[in-house]
Motif scaffolding. Sequence first.
Motif, PDB file in Angstrom:
ATOM      1  N   THR A 158       0.827  -1.209   0.000  1.00 62.76           N
ATOM      2  CA  THR A 158       0.000   0.000   0.000  1.00 62.76           C
ATOM      3  C   THR A 158       0.861   1.259   0.000  1.00 62.76           C
ATOM      4  O   THR A 158       0.625   2.192  -0.780  1.00 62.76           O
ATOM      5  N   VAL A 159       1.881   1.275   0.855  1.00 62.24           N
ATOM      6  CA  VAL A 159       2.718   2.477   0.989  1.00 62.24           C
ATOM      7  C   VAL A 159       3.588   2.675  -0.249  1.00 62.24           C
ATOM      8  O   VAL A 159       3.683   3.791  -0.776  1.00 62.24           O
ATOM      9  N   ALA A 171       5.036   0.880   9.088  1.00 62.74           N
ATOM     10  CA  ALA A 171       4.617   0.451  10.425  1.00 62.74           C
ATOM     11  C   ALA A 171       3.231   0.988  10.754  1.00 62.74           C
ATOM     12  O   ALA A 171       2.375   0.257  11.270  1.00 62.74           O
ATOM     13  N   ALA A 172       2.999   2.265  10.446  1.00 59.78           N
ATOM     14  CA  ALA A 172       1.693   2.861  10.725  1.00 59.78           C
ATOM     15  C   ALA A 172       0.596   2.172   9.925  1.00 59.78           C
ATOM     16  O   ALA A 172      -0.497   1.901  10.441  1.00 59.78           O
ATOM     17  N   ALA A 173       0.882   1.875   8.652  1.00 60.76           N
ATOM     18  CA  ALA A 173      -0.114   1.209   7.805  1.00 60.76           C
ATOM     19  C   ALA A 173      -0.417  -0.197   8.302  1.00 60.76           C
ATOM     20  O   ALA A 173      -1.532  -0.704   8.138  1.00 60.76           O
ATOM     21  N   ALA A 174       0.590  -0.848   8.893  1.00 67.70           N
ATOM     22  CA  ALA A 174       0.415  -2.215   9.401  1.00 67.70           C
ATOM     23  C   ALA A 174      -0.084  -2.244  10.838  1.00 67.70           C
ATOM     24  O   ALA A 174      -0.340  -3.323  11.385  1.00 67.70           O
ATOM     25  N   ALA A 233       7.318  -7.638  -0.065  1.00 75.96           N
ATOM     26  CA  ALA A 233       6.117  -7.106  -0.719  1.00 75.96           C
ATOM     27  C   ALA A 233       5.902  -7.791  -2.056  1.00 75.96           C
ATOM     28  O   ALA A 233       4.769  -8.148  -2.415  1.00 75.96           O
ATOM     29  N   LEU A 234       6.981  -7.989  -2.810  1.00 71.84           N
ATOM     30  CA  LEU A 234       6.852  -8.684  -4.094  1.00 71.84           C
ATOM     31  C   LEU A 234       6.414 -10.129  -3.883  1.00 71.84           C
ATOM     32  O   LEU A 234       5.567 -10.644  -4.626  1.00 71.84           O
ATOM     33  N   ALA A 252      -1.306  -0.679  -7.073  1.00 71.74           N
ATOM     34  CA  ALA A 252      -0.293  -0.684  -6.016  1.00 71.74           C
ATOM     35  C   ALA A 252       0.619  -1.902  -6.150  1.00 71.74           C
ATOM     36  O   ALA A 252       1.851  -1.800  -5.995  1.00 71.74           O
ATOM     37  N   GLU A 253       0.035  -3.054  -6.453  1.00 72.68           N
ATOM     38  CA  GLU A 253       0.843  -4.263  -6.620  1.00 72.68           C
ATOM     39  C   GLU A 253       1.802  -4.125  -7.797  1.00 72.68           C
ATOM     40  O   GLU A 253       2.961  -4.537  -7.717  1.00 72.68           O
ATOM     41  N   TRP A 254       1.313  -3.550  -8.888  1.00 71.65           N
ATOM     42  CA  TRP A 254       2.178  -3.356 -10.050  1.00 71.65           C
ATOM     43  C   TRP A 254       3.302  -2.378  -9.761  1.00 71.65           C
ATOM     44  O   TRP A 254       4.414  -2.523 -10.280  1.00 71.65           O
TER      45      TRP A 254
END
Length: 202
Positions: free
Chosen positions: A20-21, A36-39, A60-61, A98-100
Amino acid sequence: MPKQVDVAAQRRTIASAAITVIGAAGIDRTRLRDVAAAANVTTGAVTHYFDGKDALLEAALEEVVRRVLERPAPAPADIRACIDISASYLPLDAEGLAEWRVWLAFWARAMNDERLRAVHRRYYAEIVERIADRIATVTSPAVPRARLLACADAVLAAVDGVGCRTVLEPDSWPANRQRETLSHLLLPMLTAFAHDTREFRS
């Protein structure tokens, strides 16, 4: 009694937050405290599981590829269904975009790092195998596996092309344009492949 921590689940939570970030800010502007904040964990938790941004990007990948490979998809009944399944790999929505962005950030890192290139090749091989399995259901059973893999590689190259254009120009490439463009690229190729059995006759 100390609380038991599911390490694998915690790593996946942080990796998902990193997607996401990174998708929003790019890898260079991604800060561990933002992940960290997003998680919803501490920065210390992030650094406990991941030794820097490259390790976080790799995780992440890995999460992106896990999502791709675990995405449910029935065996296609025909070529158009096969194309529809291939289109599901495209950045059709905000999550896919976001994934791409993670995928392309990893490309950039891997260009100058042989270890990361090896990771990337391994993930590509897994995805190509999955695509080849689907193509096999709409072609002659006599088609050799090597030909199926070559065709799957071409399919993935088309997906990459449309996906890259979308990441760079998201406003110009809505989901319907992505699907239509991929169909224009794949329909003649897969139709010809499905009907070209001259090399496979006994």
